[in-house]
Design an enzyme around this catalytic site. Structure first.
Site, PDB file in Angstrom:
ATOM      1  N   CYS A 225       0.288  -0.937   0.059  1.00 63.44           N
ATOM      2  CA  CYS A 225      -0.064   0.017  -0.244  1.00 63.44           C
ATOM      3  C   CYS A 225       0.955   1.087  -0.221  1.00 63.44           C
ATOM      4  O   CYS A 225       1.248   1.927   0.483  1.00 63.44           O
ATOM      5  CB  CYS A 225      -0.968  -0.039   1.404  1.00 63.44           C
ATOM      6  SG  CYS A 225      -2.214  -1.306   1.375  1.00 63.44           S
ATOM      7  N   GLY A 229       4.926   6.382  -1.321  1.00 63.65           N
ATOM      8  CA  GLY A 229       5.313   6.123  -1.378  1.00 63.65           C
ATOM      9  C   GLY A 229       7.042   5.938  -0.025  1.00 63.65           C
ATOM     10  O   GLY A 229       8.147   6.363  -0.632  1.00 63.65           O
ATOM     11  N   LYS A 231       7.868   5.212   2.417  1.00 66.91           N
ATOM     12  CA  LYS A 231       8.312   4.021   3.153  1.00 66.91           C
ATOM     13  C   LYS A 231       8.813   3.166   2.664  1.00 66.91           C
ATOM     14  O   LYS A 231      10.123   2.277   3.177  1.00 66.91           O
ATOM     15  CB  LYS A 231       7.326   3.161   3.856  1.00 66.91           C
ATOM     16  CG  LYS A 231       6.153   4.108   5.300  1.00 66.91           C
ATOM     17  CD  LYS A 231       5.044   3.512   6.055  1.00 66.91           C
ATOM     18  CE  LYS A 231       5.421   4.910   6.820  1.00 66.91           C
ATOM     19  NZ  LYS A 231       3.808   5.204   6.724  1.00 66.91           N
ATOM     20  N   ASP A 246       0.324  -0.085  -5.285  1.00 62.50           N
ATOM     21  CA  ASP A 246      -1.140   0.716  -5.046  1.00 62.50           C
ATOM     22  C   ASP A 246      -2.022   0.056  -5.536  1.00 62.50           C
ATOM     23  O   ASP A 246      -1.778   0.252  -7.142  1.00 62.50           O
ATOM     24  CB  ASP A 246      -0.500   2.430  -4.794  1.00 62.50           C
ATOM     25  CG  ASP A 246      -1.664   3.211  -3.686  1.00 62.50           C
ATOM     26  OD1 ASP A 246      -1.414   2.580  -1.917  1.00 62.50           O
ATOM     27  OD2 ASP A 246      -2.476   3.133  -4.313  1.00 62.50           O
ATOM     28  N   ASP A 284       1.465  -1.099   4.448  1.00 59.65           N
ATOM     29  CA  ASP A 284       0.428   0.701   5.787  1.00 59.65           C
ATOM     30  C   ASP A 284      -1.049   0.564   4.903  1.00 59.65           C
ATOM     31  O   ASP A 284      -1.176   1.368   4.012  1.00 59.65           O
ATOM     32  CB  ASP A 284       1.330   1.545   5.430  1.00 59.65           C
ATOM     33  CG  ASP A 284       1.291   2.744   5.750  1.00 59.65           C
ATOM     34  OD1 ASP A 284       0.111   2.794   7.079  1.00 59.65           O
ATOM     35  OD2 ASP A 284       1.796   3.872   6.148  1.00 59.65           O
ATOM     36  N   CYS A 337      -1.973   4.179  10.731  1.00 59.04           N
ATOM     37  CA  CYS A 337      -1.521   5.727  11.427  1.00 59.04           C
ATOM     38  C   CYS A 337      -2.852   6.292  12.346  1.00 59.04           C
ATOM     39  O   CYS A 337      -3.329   7.061  12.420  1.00 59.04           O
ATOM     40  CB  CYS A 337      -0.931   6.715  10.862  1.00 59.04           C
ATOM     41  SG  CYS A 337      -2.538   6.966   9.472  1.00 59.04           S
TER      42      CYS A 337
END
Length: 385
Positions: A225, A229, A231, A246, A284, A337
């Protein structure tokens, strides 16, 4: 523009947001229509608008109304200023206060902490005694963090390069690649250090999530995911061979240019092109964003129970999807998050029930009390047969 004119402009923009407009888009359109406004004017107005969004409920209570005018009266009151000195009606200042306007009222805990009522219970369940301090932290602007690109430099050299352009950055203990910008944050994007790929803008907790994954040079990593970009770049800087995927490829449109600037290679995959054989598959996942509400405060008020239910279904689906992409002996990592247990610990518990051949080897919940955004991460490996 005078300070009073900036407040008047912010009132109009807050009213647009309260009416359903996107705050970022409203600010962009305002700037295009009002080209006389300088960069300092635009920055000040932006700060007014986003402070009001973060503190919508408390400012409304202090200002006596949930309107742009009421929120700005509340903002001035919260800052210890007399709204009557700004609301004068002179020049481009807002109209004078009417009798009784701006009279504050008593606030509930949720109003004082600017938390939607329906989220108080689940956030208290997730955060325990940290509920009030975390929600208080989310009422304020986030610090600016940089990730030092280890593919090009180290932290000491990056600090020196930034200092040459008047940007002061100090190491942060949450990650060995993290710098917190304490002076000159608005100059970062135009600095040589940023333009040459020595540093990237990235939250410190986001960096710490990558640190926890134990990536070593040569590892084959799928960032499932990837989004913009950030990470993927951090993983590649550690020497991993990264493939970025993605479900909406347009989110990765800037990744080739960012990778070139950082001096790393990242293979972008089209939807459905992911295959097995990865030492680590990292997801993520889309989430409520509750850990990042001080950066994206509009999300706090847009989130509904129905949307949260939908996100939880998406997250569970992603966890199921990525299992076949992990090589024998490889690992799977899940992150959000979010501060909500439904999106975090509960997802991993449910995953174990569906996939009993896995074990959690590392798990951590970050909150703004750690310094950065709220993040959750779990690292899993297959049980040996």
């Amino acid at each position: 523009m005078t300070p009073e004119a900036r407040v008047a402009a912010a009132i109009d923009l807050i009213d647009l947001w309260l009416g359903g407009a996107n705050a970022e888009q409203a600010l962009t359109h305002w700037a295009r229509r009002n080209r006389y406004a300088g960069s300092k004017d635009r920055a000040a107005i932006r700060d007014h608008v986003f402070d009001a969004i973060r503190c919508r409920r408390s400012f409304a209570a202090l200002g006596g109304a949930e309107t742009g005018r009421g929120l700005m009266i509340g903002a001035l009151t919260a800052a210890g200023c007399d709204p009557g000195e700004v609301f004068t009606g002179q020049g481009y200042a807002p109209a004078p206060l009417a009798p009784g306007e701006g009279e504050a009222r008593a606030m509930s805990e949720a109003e004082r902490l600017d938390c939607p009522d329906w989220l108080v219970a689940p956030l208290k369940d997730a955060l325990g005694a940290d509920f009030a301090p975390v929600m208080e932290a989310l009422r304020h602007r986030a610090p600016v963090f940089l990730r030092v690109n280890l593919a090009r430099t180290d932290r000491a050299q990056a600090r020196e390069a930034l200092a040459e352009e008047g940007i002061v950055a100090t190491p942060h203990p949450l990650s060995p690649t993290a710098l917190e910008v304490t002076e000159g944050a608005r100059r970062v994007a135009q600095s040589r250090a940023y333009q040459s790929g020595l540093v990237e803008l990235q939250d410190v907790a986001s960096q710490a999530v990558v640190d926890l994954l134990g990536v070593t040079p040569g590892m084959r990593v799928l960032d499932y995911c990837a989004g913009g970009g950030g990470k993927s770049l951090a993983l590649a800087a550690l020497g991993a061979a990264v493939s970025a995927h993605d479900s909406e490829p347009r989110r990765m449109a800037d990744l080739p240019a960012r990778a070139a600037r950082a001096g790393v290679e990242i293979d972008r995959l089209a939807p459905g092109a992911a295959r097995g054989g990865h030492d680590l598959v990292f997801a993520d996942a889309p989430c409520s964003g509750s850990g990042a509400w001080r950066r994206a405060p509009q999300g706090k008020w847009d989130l509904t129970l129905e949307r949260l239910d939908e996100l939880c279904r998406i997250q569970a689906g992603i966890l199921n999807e990525i299992v076949p992409f992990v090589a024998p002996g490889g690992g799977l990592a899940y992150a959000t998050c979010s501060l909500l247990a439904r999106e975090n610990q509960a997802q991993i518990t449910a995953f174990h029930a569906r996939h009993p051949g896995w074990k959690t080897v590392a798990e951590r919940q970050f909150t703004p009390l750690d310094g950065g955004d709220g993040f959750y991460v779990a690292h899993l490996t297959r049980l040996e047969k």
